[in-house]
Design a protein around this motif. Sequence first.
Motif, PDB file in Angstrom:
ATOM      1  N   GLN A 163     -17.573  -4.617 -13.203  1.00  0.00           N
ATOM      2  CA  GLN A 163     -16.965  -5.827 -13.767  1.00  0.00           C
ATOM      3  C   GLN A 163     -16.531  -5.597 -15.213  1.00  0.00           C
ATOM      4  O   GLN A 163     -15.496  -6.095 -15.659  1.00  0.00           O
ATOM      5  N   GLN A 164     -17.332  -4.831 -15.946  1.00  0.00           N
ATOM      6  CA  GLN A 164     -17.009  -4.547 -17.338  1.00  0.00           C
ATOM      7  C   GLN A 164     -15.691  -3.793 -17.440  1.00  0.00           C
ATOM      8  O   GLN A 164     -14.846  -4.096 -18.293  1.00  0.00           O
ATOM      9  N   ALA A 165     -15.502  -2.806 -16.537  1.00  0.00           N
ATOM     10  CA  ALA A 165     -14.256  -2.028 -16.553  1.00  0.00           C
ATOM     11  C   ALA A 165     -13.061  -2.919 -16.294  1.00  0.00           C
ATOM     12  O   ALA A 165     -12.027  -2.827 -16.964  1.00  0.00           O
ATOM     13  N   ASN A 166     -13.184  -3.805 -15.332  1.00  0.00           N
ATOM     14  CA  ASN A 166     -12.072  -4.682 -14.983  1.00  0.00           C
ATOM     15  C   ASN A 166     -11.682  -5.606 -16.145  1.00  0.00           C
ATOM     16  O   ASN A 166     -10.505  -5.822 -16.422  1.00  0.00           O
ATOM     17  N   LYS A 167     -12.687  -6.140 -16.842  1.00  0.00           N
ATOM     18  CA  LYS A 167     -12.412  -7.055 -17.945  1.00  0.00           C
ATOM     19  C   LYS A 167     -11.728  -6.343 -19.108  1.00  0.00           C
ATOM     20  O   LYS A 167     -10.886  -6.918 -19.806  1.00  0.00           O
ATOM     21  N   LEU A 168     -12.096  -5.082 -19.331  1.00  0.00           N
ATOM     22  CA  LEU A 168     -11.550  -4.355 -20.476  1.00  0.00           C
ATOM     23  C   LEU A 168     -10.161  -3.789 -20.215  1.00  0.00           C
ATOM     24  O   LEU A 168      -9.425  -3.487 -21.155  1.00  0.00           O
ATOM     25  N   LEU A 169      -9.794  -3.611 -18.945  1.00  0.00           N
ATOM     26  CA  LEU A 169      -8.508  -3.001 -18.640  1.00  0.00           C
ATOM     27  C   LEU A 169      -7.346  -3.785 -19.235  1.00  0.00           C
ATOM     28  O   LEU A 169      -6.426  -3.219 -19.839  1.00  0.00           O
ATOM     29  N   GLU A 170      -7.370  -5.094 -19.046  1.00  0.00           N
ATOM     30  CA  GLU A 170      -6.252  -5.913 -19.518  1.00  0.00           C
ATOM     31  C   GLU A 170      -6.120  -5.845 -21.028  1.00  0.00           C
ATOM     32  O   GLU A 170      -5.011  -5.684 -21.557  1.00  0.00           O
ATOM     33  N   SER A 171      -7.244  -5.951 -21.749  1.00  0.00           N
ATOM     34  CA  SER A 171      -7.173  -5.972 -23.214  1.00  0.00           C
ATOM     35  C   SER A 171      -6.763  -4.619 -23.782  1.00  0.00           C
ATOM     36  O   SER A 171      -6.038  -4.547 -24.784  1.00  0.00           O
ATOM     37  N   LEU A 172      -7.182  -3.517 -23.139  1.00  0.00           N
ATOM     38  CA  LEU A 172      -6.880  -2.191 -23.693  1.00  0.00           C
ATOM     39  C   LEU A 172      -5.513  -1.677 -23.265  1.00  0.00           C
ATOM     40  O   LEU A 172      -4.863  -0.945 -23.999  1.00  0.00           O
ATOM     41  N   ILE A 173      -5.076  -2.031 -22.052  1.00  0.00           N
ATOM     42  CA  ILE A 173      -3.759  -1.580 -21.591  1.00  0.00           C
ATOM     43  C   ILE A 173      -2.670  -2.568 -21.993  1.00  0.00           C
ATOM     44  O   ILE A 173      -1.522  -2.196 -22.217  1.00  0.00           O
ATOM     45  N   GLY A 174      -3.031  -3.838 -22.093  1.00  0.00           N
ATOM     46  CA  GLY A 174      -2.045  -4.853 -22.430  1.00  0.00           C
ATOM     47  C   GLY A 174      -1.240  -5.293 -21.236  1.00  0.00           C
ATOM     48  O   GLY A 174      -0.101  -5.731 -21.373  1.00  0.00           O
ATOM     49  N   SER A 175      -1.804  -5.170 -20.045  1.00  0.00           N
ATOM     50  CA  SER A 175      -1.096  -5.580 -18.826  1.00  0.00           C
ATOM     51  C   SER A 175      -2.054  -6.330 -17.922  1.00  0.00           C
ATOM     52  O   SER A 175      -3.202  -5.913 -17.721  1.00  0.00           O
ATOM     53  N   GLN A 176      -1.583  -7.443 -17.358  1.00  0.00           N
ATOM     54  CA  GLN A 176      -2.413  -8.199 -16.420  1.00  0.00           C
ATOM     55  C   GLN A 176      -2.424  -7.572 -15.032  1.00  0.00           C
ATOM     56  O   GLN A 176      -3.264  -7.903 -14.192  1.00  0.00           O
ATOM     57  N   LEU A 177      -1.484  -6.646 -14.798  1.00  0.00           N
ATOM     58  CA  LEU A 177      -1.376  -6.030 -13.467  1.00  0.00           C
ATOM     59  C   LEU A 177      -2.534  -5.071 -13.193  1.00  0.00           C
ATOM     60  O   LEU A 177      -3.042  -5.011 -12.074  1.00  0.00           O
ATOM     61  N   ALA A 178      -2.951  -4.312 -14.224  1.00  0.00           N
ATOM     62  CA  ALA A 178      -3.973  -3.283 -14.036  1.00  0.00           C
ATOM     63  C   ALA A 178      -5.278  -3.841 -13.482  1.00  0.00           C
ATOM     64  O   ALA A 178      -5.807  -3.312 -12.487  1.00  0.00           O
ATOM     65  N   PRO A 179      -5.845  -4.901 -14.055  1.00  0.00           N
ATOM     66  CA  PRO A 179      -7.100  -5.416 -13.490  1.00  0.00           C
ATOM     67  C   PRO A 179      -6.937  -5.989 -12.089  1.00  0.00           C
ATOM     68  O   PRO A 179      -7.864  -5.921 -11.280  1.00  0.00           O
TER      69      PRO A 179
END
Length: 621
Positions: free
Chosen positions: A283-299
């Motif tokens: 869950q932690q990885a999923n939450k951080l993906l959007e903020s670090l990549i800047g895309s809502q698609l990745a999570p």
Amino acid sequence: MSAPSSKSLSEVNASVSTDRKRTFHRLFAFFGPAYLVSVGYMDPGNWATDLEGGSRFGFALIWVLLLSNLMAVLLQTLAARLGIATGKDLAQACRSEYPKPIAIFLWIICEIAIIACDLAEVLGTVLGLNLLFGLPLLWGCLVTLFDTFLLFAIQRLGIRKIEGFILLMVSTIGISFLIQLFLIKPPLPEIATGFLPTLPTGALFIALGMIGATVMPHNLYLHSALVQTRKISHYVESKADACKYNLIDTTIALNAAFFVNVAILIVAATVFYKNGVVVTEIQQANKLLESLIGSQLAPKLFGLALLAAGQSSTLTGTLAGQIVMEGFVEVRLRPWLRRLITRSLAIVPAVAVIALMGNSGTYKLMLLSQVVLSLQLPFAIFPLIHFTSNRVKMGTFVNAQWVKVAAWISGLLITALNGKLVYDSIAGWISDGLSLPLSLGLLIFVALLFGGLGYIVLVPFFRKHHGWKAQPETRATHVIANIQSYRMNNIAVALDRSHADAKVISYAVRMAKAEEATVTLIHVVDTASAQVYGDADDEHARGDMVYLEEIAEEIRAMEIPVEIQLLHGEPSVALVRFVLKNGNDLLVMGAHGHRLFGDLFRGETIDTVRHQLQIPVLVVR
């Protein structure tokens, strides 16, 4: 409950035809079983170790995943060969090999492992639903209970439909990570360095976890049964072709799983390691993906892939449960009932932990499921190695010496690493304040497991090799099992300088073209002087040699390799002696029918030759 069939997965056994003339179409007919197996190599347990490894050590541990994949391909190939060569899945083989108490013991721990595996699948599905739709974890557990019936409906459509569904899920996972890799644009040169074996400080434990969590025990039972869904002739060459095509299937499917695991590690290394973030929970990885990549698609893609992994693993877990119950104890439940029982036993601890500990408890529960799987793994690996290394059981499909060595190294390494994981986990539980009665009970249980494992590993080395008790068979079954197509490299042709030679040569030439074989023309000089003195260089013998040379020249014009041989003495004795020495694969002779004394003598020659040779003798009249 119904009486079980002696065949593994009897409702779909030999249900897929492999009778295809073109190589590609035949290869396609064998594709499928390994894809069902491959989902076990990309389950949430693997995701957790890949995420932590990538976020802590960057790309440095990619080589560990490669090593894990090579060992997985080897062991899954052995499981497939066992099913093809013996007609038994691994569970049936264990029941035939071991005393009943040992077989029941193996069945119980295997059932526990399947429930633990199903627990990981439940958590994967629950987390995927939570990440995609924000569905509360407890509600997600209820959904996973009902998706059992959806998957049961798919199962009733046949094995090819199941394989199609799994391929869709695997493709979803792969495409999701391909898009994520495109979004994060990982540095390719740094990825390449990850294939070089290096071990950063503190990386040993994570590396052990990656290798130890690779091979899932239920996959070995599953694969040995799924390969039998193909309709394969019992004769040796058909089985050899099946082994070859299943090796290709296994290599492609497990390399797809390898790509998924590497992609997870690359995502973690590129996104988290570069930003100094260590991820220990999905869950932690999923939450951080959007903020670090800047895309809502990745999570969203991450959650979709996780959901697909959970759903595909659910179906393969159903089949594995059916296989081990029927194989070990010959009890068959209706598939939906069997599935409902397994899923219910997996959901109970999931609901309890989520209710008491919330989101943080799911990660600890997932680790516990991996520990349980690690405990059972050696009980699947070592019987598999013993069975496939036994020539009495496997026949010509027995492991080559280098395969035995590689299998034992892989088995011992995986077992040692899983043992380390189990030891560390139990030591941690005890140090965290596990009560004394529970600690003692746990230690006694582990001691019993080690005792059982010692029996399985060591006893076969001190016991005489024996085959399995065969099922009642007809004479035709025995004959079919021993049918082989022989390759002819050299065809001997006995000529007697009569008009019948034309027909004899015609048959021999036709077979030589089909087999791309060499023709050896033979004539025996049987004059009185030749039978008394052996080699005779008289006018009769020279005429015989010219006769052979002229015929040989014509046959060479047909682009067929030809040899000639002029023998002397009694025809039957000379022919038998030459063929035995020369190692011909077929002898073609002429017969004229029994007319007076001359043909009676020729008939006696034919009978004498036939009875003294072990190779086929074709008599042309």
